[in-house]
Design a protein around this motif. Structure first.
Motif, PDB file in Angstrom:
ATOM      1  N   ILE A   1      10.815  64.750  44.796  1.00  0.00           N
ATOM      2  CA  ILE A   1       9.505  64.142  44.160  1.00  0.00           C
ATOM      3  C   ILE A   1       9.826  62.679  44.047  1.00  0.00           C
ATOM      4  CG2 ILE A   1       9.873  65.856  42.288  1.00  0.00           C
ATOM      5  CD1 ILE A   1       9.822  64.991  39.818  1.00  0.00           C
ATOM      6  N   GLU A   2       8.543  61.660  43.262  1.00  0.00           N
ATOM      7  CA  GLU A   2       8.636  60.394  43.444  1.00  0.00           C
ATOM      8  C   GLU A   2       8.515  59.789  42.321  1.00  0.00           C
ATOM      9  OE1 GLU A   2       6.523  58.379  46.951  1.00  0.00           O
ATOM     10  OE2 GLU A   2       6.533  60.661  48.312  1.00  0.00           O
ATOM     11  N   ASP A   3       8.764  58.653  42.003  1.00  0.00           N
ATOM     12  CA  ASP A   3       7.993  57.922  41.454  1.00  0.00           C
ATOM     13  C   ASP A   3       9.169  57.779  39.627  1.00  0.00           C
ATOM     14  OD1 ASP A   3       7.815  56.636  43.940  1.00  0.00           O
ATOM     15  OD2 ASP A   3       5.746  55.979  42.125  1.00  0.00           O
ATOM     16  N   THR A   4       9.490  58.688  39.119  1.00  0.00           N
ATOM     17  CA  THR A   4       9.833  59.533  37.714  1.00  0.00           C
ATOM     18  C   THR A   4      10.803  59.272  37.387  1.00  0.00           C
ATOM     19  OG1 THR A   4       8.198  61.435  38.735  1.00  0.00           O
ATOM     20  CG2 THR A   4       9.662  61.345  36.992  1.00  0.00           C
ATOM     21  N   SER A   5      11.405  59.467  36.189  1.00  0.00           N
ATOM     22  CA  SER A   5      12.392  58.914  35.490  1.00  0.00           C
ATOM     23  C   SER A   5      12.763  59.811  34.111  1.00  0.00           C
ATOM     24  CB  SER A   5      12.111  57.564  34.544  1.00  0.00           C
ATOM     25  OG  SER A   5      11.870  56.386  35.281  1.00  0.00           O
ATOM     26  N   PRO A   6      14.347  59.738  34.692  1.00  0.00           N
ATOM     27  CA  PRO A   6      14.364  61.153  33.463  1.00  0.00           C
ATOM     28  C   PRO A   6      13.896  61.533  32.505  1.00  0.00           C
ATOM     29  CG  PRO A   6      16.610  59.830  33.800  1.00  0.00           C
ATOM     30  CD  PRO A   6      15.362  59.089  34.676  1.00  0.00           C
ATOM     31  N   GLN A   7      13.483  60.582  31.534  1.00  0.00           N
ATOM     32  CA  GLN A   7      12.547  60.869  30.211  1.00  0.00           C
ATOM     33  C   GLN A   7      11.916  61.232  29.847  1.00  0.00           C
ATOM     34  OE1 GLN A   7      14.213  57.958  31.797  1.00  0.00           O
ATOM     35  NE2 GLN A   7      13.293  55.755  30.544  1.00  0.00           N
ATOM     36  N   PHE A   8      11.567  61.730  31.444  1.00  0.00           N
ATOM     37  CA  PHE A   8       9.509  62.011  31.345  1.00  0.00           C
ATOM     38  C   PHE A   8       9.943  63.977  32.049  1.00  0.00           C
ATOM     39  CE2 PHE A   8       9.000  57.461  32.092  1.00  0.00           C
ATOM     40  CZ  PHE A   8       7.882  57.087  30.960  1.00  0.00           C
ATOM     41  N   ILE A   9      11.150  64.615  31.937  1.00  0.00           N
ATOM     42  CA  ILE A   9      11.400  66.120  31.939  1.00  0.00           C
ATOM     43  C   ILE A   9      12.202  66.603  30.947  1.00  0.00           C
ATOM     44  CG2 ILE A   9      12.649  67.136  33.933  1.00  0.00           C
ATOM     45  CD1 ILE A   9      10.615  65.295  35.355  1.00  0.00           C
ATOM     46  N   GLY A  10      11.563  67.341  30.775  1.00  0.00           N
ATOM     47  CA  GLY A  10      11.535  68.590  29.813  1.00  0.00           C
ATOM     48  C   GLY A  10      12.960  68.624  29.400  1.00  0.00           C
ATOM     49  N   CYS A  11      13.740  68.820  31.026  1.00  0.00           N
ATOM     50  CA  CYS A  11      15.254  69.490  30.684  1.00  0.00           C
ATOM     51  C   CYS A  11      16.109  67.785  30.325  1.00  0.00           C
ATOM     52  CB  CYS A  11      15.920  69.726  31.897  1.00  0.00           C
ATOM     53  SG  CYS A  11      16.021  68.765  33.392  1.00  0.00           S
ATOM     54  N   TYR A  12      15.327  67.299  30.282  1.00  0.00           N
ATOM     55  CA  TYR A  12      16.504  65.648  29.369  1.00  0.00           C
ATOM     56  C   TYR A  12      15.773  65.745  28.359  1.00  0.00           C
ATOM     57  CZ  TYR A  12      18.047  64.656  35.156  1.00  0.00           C
ATOM     58  OH  TYR A  12      18.674  65.161  35.622  1.00  0.00           O
ATOM     59  N   GLY A  13      15.176  66.219  27.346  1.00  0.00           N
ATOM     60  CA  GLY A  13      14.856  65.746  26.727  1.00  0.00           C
ATOM     61  C   GLY A  13      13.887  65.686  26.365  1.00  0.00           C
ATOM     62  N   ASN A  14      12.562  65.573  26.719  1.00  0.00           N
ATOM     63  CA  ASN A  14      11.020  65.301  26.490  1.00  0.00           C
ATOM     64  C   ASN A  14      10.866  66.796  26.083  1.00  0.00           C
ATOM     65  OD1 ASN A  14       8.818  64.925  26.559  1.00  0.00           O
ATOM     66  ND2 ASN A  14       9.235  62.566  27.695  1.00  0.00           N
ATOM     67  N   LYS A  15      10.002  66.700  24.476  1.00  0.00           N
ATOM     68  CA  LYS A  15       9.194  68.149  24.298  1.00  0.00           C
ATOM     69  C   LYS A  15       8.247  68.058  24.347  1.00  0.00           C
ATOM     70  CE  LYS A  15      13.037  68.734  20.648  1.00  0.00           C
ATOM     71  NZ  LYS A  15      13.031  68.324  18.704  1.00  0.00           N
ATOM     72  N   THR A  16       7.381  66.720  25.046  1.00  0.00           N
ATOM     73  CA  THR A  16       6.293  67.112  25.981  1.00  0.00           C
ATOM     74  C   THR A  16       6.037  67.343  26.738  1.00  0.00           C
ATOM     75  OG1 THR A  16       5.440  65.200  24.002  1.00  0.00           O
ATOM     76  CG2 THR A  16       3.598  65.976  25.639  1.00  0.00           C
TER      77      THR A  16
ATOM     78  N   TYR B   1      15.885  52.648  38.028  1.00  0.00           N
ATOM     79  CA  TYR B   1      16.780  53.013  38.811  1.00  0.00           C
ATOM     80  C   TYR B   1      17.324  54.780  38.806  1.00  0.00           C
ATOM     81  CZ  TYR B   1      18.812  47.468  40.693  1.00  0.00           C
ATOM     82  OH  TYR B   1      18.299  47.273  41.122  1.00  0.00           O
ATOM     83  N   ARG B   2      17.329  54.906  37.382  1.00  0.00           N
ATOM     84  CA  ARG B   2      18.157  56.006  36.846  1.00  0.00           C
ATOM     85  C   ARG B   2      17.343  56.997  37.420  1.00  0.00           C
ATOM     86  NH1 ARG B   2      21.828  56.983  32.924  1.00  0.00           N
ATOM     87  NH2 ARG B   2      21.772  54.931  32.763  1.00  0.00           N
ATOM     88  N   VAL B   3      17.480  58.419  37.738  1.00  0.00           N
ATOM     89  CA  VAL B   3      16.390  59.291  38.136  1.00  0.00           C
ATOM     90  C   VAL B   3      17.391  60.377  37.446  1.00  0.00           C
ATOM     91  CG1 VAL B   3      15.522  57.579  40.667  1.00  0.00           C
ATOM     92  CG2 VAL B   3      17.399  59.968  40.375  1.00  0.00           C
ATOM     93  N   PRO B   4      16.093  62.122  37.639  1.00  0.00           N
ATOM     94  CA  PRO B   4      16.243  62.899  37.343  1.00  0.00           C
ATOM     95  C   PRO B   4      17.339  63.560  38.575  1.00  0.00           C
ATOM     96  CG  PRO B   4      14.578  62.529  38.056  1.00  0.00           C
ATOM     97  CD  PRO B   4      14.361  61.755  37.921  1.00  0.00           C
TER      98      PRO B   4
END
Length: 640
Positions: A39-54, A275-278
């Motif tokens: 997928i494109e242009d995404t940091s892990p902090q916007f993914i549920g399994c990385y702790g984002n409850k929203t 830099y950091r990615v899911p």
């Protein structure tokens, strides 16, 4: 009994011929199918399994729940084409000279797209559909790497029983969806593609602290969450097809993003947010032995970057890893031990010139800004037309931003040091904190060691890379010490960004060095000094305006105009903007974006913008210049 054996052997003959006709094809059970979901242009902090409850990412979260989630996975670049070049070649862009976004320079013929090596092991390789490989002769490069690369490509076109490597790239989280296209376009193409109950509201998430928490900004930032949700829906559909085709139990699934979040300060910026990615790997039962961490919801903090992907896949496919690949296999029988740190890089993106080199051990991210007079919210046309960037500039003008939010529009320090474990959003620069001096010094030394050992060719100005590409490749050029004395060049470059009279004296002394690239780094370093610091050296800088090496003359003229109001410098800059050499032209136009007195150049920039021979980056820089003065509107109708 003898007759029966003869009959059986006769039946075996056709099978023997079939096997001989496909000498490299192996049994499907001995070689895993491999599915890549990017997928494109995404940091892990916007993914549920990385702790984002929203976040609403059930398909991605399920892969993590049943697989292995990486917490320290990094893109080697911060914008798509350099990142994808590192993925497909398995070589760092600062070795191939491909770090500048969409530059299309040649690479040696022995550096192939790594799916080529999977083909040699009998794999069917398919790509659906994005390539964006930052190399010359891209069509031939693609044809050699993929059996099929199209929007119809997939595992379904392979021979029966043939193992496959299939890539699917989803663009729904791309920057175009989250910020660049108009809000009306986003509503039609993203928001309205979601069921009402799937949509994430504008007040349902936490705003990163370096953005103003206002209704206007929340309206724009909600686009990130909804674009990722639409992406997750499509991933779920692909996984359902894999299962319906009875292939999931023989397929290893990789999921990752091509670099960090496509929002201001993320994508194109050489910090953790860029830099950091899911990154998740899912193993079926028959291939669980390839995971050194176990499976079923485990997380690993092992460091990986994109140059590790090629050797990993080649090794689990049964191939021999080519010598030019320096990444490490992190899965399977040929797995190599984890590393202590990673080296990353960020260079020009479209018209936005920059150079950052980064070292991370996962917790700390050290970034060396070699052009710190250019700020984090630097002018890049593709971002300037985004409504969120316009809102940020409006809030800045109306003095609504706090010091952290303002800092995105101010010159950077020479060094960033962030503790991601305790400061995820990179709000506190620890580079000047005495407590972290040992960490800073260790990171500095690791960076220097990598630049010299790799012979980082991106320390050449792009002007030079373009010229040498007519007769050789940057990858090969860098290996010749006479042509490229990297230690001496780095010694000059290592001063860039540090301020003060003592540093300026050293930089001025280098203005007469016989090596033009050393002179380039000396004057580029002087660009970050204050007018007060430079005043005693005005004669040296005015003399450098006549340097026969054009990159030196351009930067010296920019300094002389900005710091001393020199009339000859103004004349020079107008001439350089109209130069037939595209790198000289872009360098001059982009330099004008970071000076205070822009008015003398308005007519010149209009004329340059209208020249038929100007490339996209030059026209984009011209439009950014005119947009900064509100001469043209910043909207998608004025992309160039």
């Amino acid at each position: 009994m003898k007759a029966k054996k003869i009959i059986l052997s006769l039946f075996a003959i056709p099978l023997l011929f079939i096997q001989c006709g496909q000498p490299h094809q192996k049994n499907e059970l001995s070689q895993p199918n491999i599915l890549w979901i990017t997928i494109e242009d995404t940091s892990p902090q916007f993914i549920g399994c990385y702790g984002n409850k929203t976040a609403q990412t059930p398909a991605i979260d399920k892969l993590a729940e049943e697989g292995v989630r990486f917490t320290n996975a990094f893109s080697t670049g911060t914008v798509c084409s350099p990142s994808r070049t590192a993925i497909i070649t398995g070589v760092k862009t600062y070795k191939t000279g491909t770090g500048n976004h969409r530059s299309k320079y040649p690479i040696p013929g022995f550096i192939k797209g790594f799916p080529y090596y999977l083909q040699q092991q009998g794999y069917y390789t398919s790509n659906n559909v994005k390539t964006d490989y930052n190399v010359a002769q891209e069509k031939a490069f693609i044809a050699e790497a993929w059996d099929e690369s199209s929007n119809k490509a997939g595992w379904w076109n392979r021979n029966p029983g043939q193992p496959f490597f299939a890539v699917f790239n989803y663009v729904d989280s791309h920057q175009s969806r989250t910020m660049t296209e108009t809000y009306d376009w986003y509503k039609k193409n993203v928001l309205e593609q979601l069921a009402p109950e799937e949509r994430i509201g504008e007040n349902e998430f936490e705003m990163p602290p370096f953005y103003l928490d206002s209704p206007e900004m929340r309206k724009q930032f909600a686009r990130v969450y909804n674009s990722i949700k639409l992406t997750d829906n499509k991933i779920g559909e692909l996984l359902a097809r894999l299962e319906a085709d009875n292939l999931k139990d023989s397929t290893i699934i990789f999921f990752y993003a091509d670099h960090g979040e496509g929002m201001p300060r993320g994508k194109t910026n050489g910090i953790n947010y860029g830099y950091r990615v899911p990154f998740i790997v899912w193993f079926p039962e028959m291939y669980k032995h390839l995971s050194p961490w176990g499976t079923a919801g485990v997380a690993t903090d092992e460091l990986i970057d994109f140059t590790d992907l090629a050797p990993t896949l080649i090794s689990i496919a049964g191939g021999e890893i080519p010598e030019h690949l320096e990444g490490r296999p992190f899965l399977g029988e040929k797995r190599e031990k984890p590393v202590s740190h990673l080296n990353l890089s960020s260079d020009r993106s479209d018209n936005g010139i920059d150079m950052v080199r980064t070292v991370t051990d996962g917790r700390f991210v050290y970034s060396r800004n070699f052009m710190p007079y250019i700020n984090e919210a630097r002018y890049i046309r593709y971002m300037e037309i985004g409504e969120i960037k316009q809102q940020m500039r409006k809030d800045l003008a109306e003095n609504k931003l706090n010091p952290l939010q303002k800092s995105l529009f101010e010159p950077r320090p020479a060094e960033f040091l962030f503790d991601i474990e305790n400061d995820l959003w990179e709000t506190q620069n620890l580079a000047n904190n005495p407590e972290f001096k040992p960490v800073l010094e260790k990171m500095r030394e690791l960076l220097k060691k990598e630049v010299i050992a790799s012979r980082d060719v991106m320390f050449l100005p792009e002007y030079e890379v373009n010229l040498l590409s007519d007769t050789t490749t940057a990858y090969e050029f860098r290996m010749n010490e006479k042509n490229y004395p990297v230690e001496k060049i780095y010694e000059a470059a290592s001063l860039a960004g540090f301020r003060g009279t003592e540093i300026a004296k050293k930089q001025v002394d280098l203005l007469t060095n016989p090596n033009p690239v050393i002179r380039y780094w000396s004057v580029l370093g002087l660009r970050s000094q204050s007018a007060e610091t430079l005043m005693p050296f005005s004669a040296n800088i005015l003399s450098a305006m006549d340097d026969n090496y054009l990159p030196v003359a351009v930067i010296a003229s920019a300094i002389a105009h900005e710091m001393f109001g020199n009339k000859k410098a103004e004349i020079n800059l107008k001439k350089f903007c109209a130069s037939k050499n595209p790198d000289v032209s872009l360098m001059a136009v982009y330099a004008l974006l970071y000076i205070q007195n822009k008015e003398p150049f308005v007519e010149t920039i209009w004329k340059v913008r209208e020249m038929d021979d100007r490339n996209y980056n030059i026209r984009a820089a011209c439009m950014d210049f005119l947009g900064s003065l509100e001469i043209v509107p910043n909207n998608p109708d004025y992309r160039e």
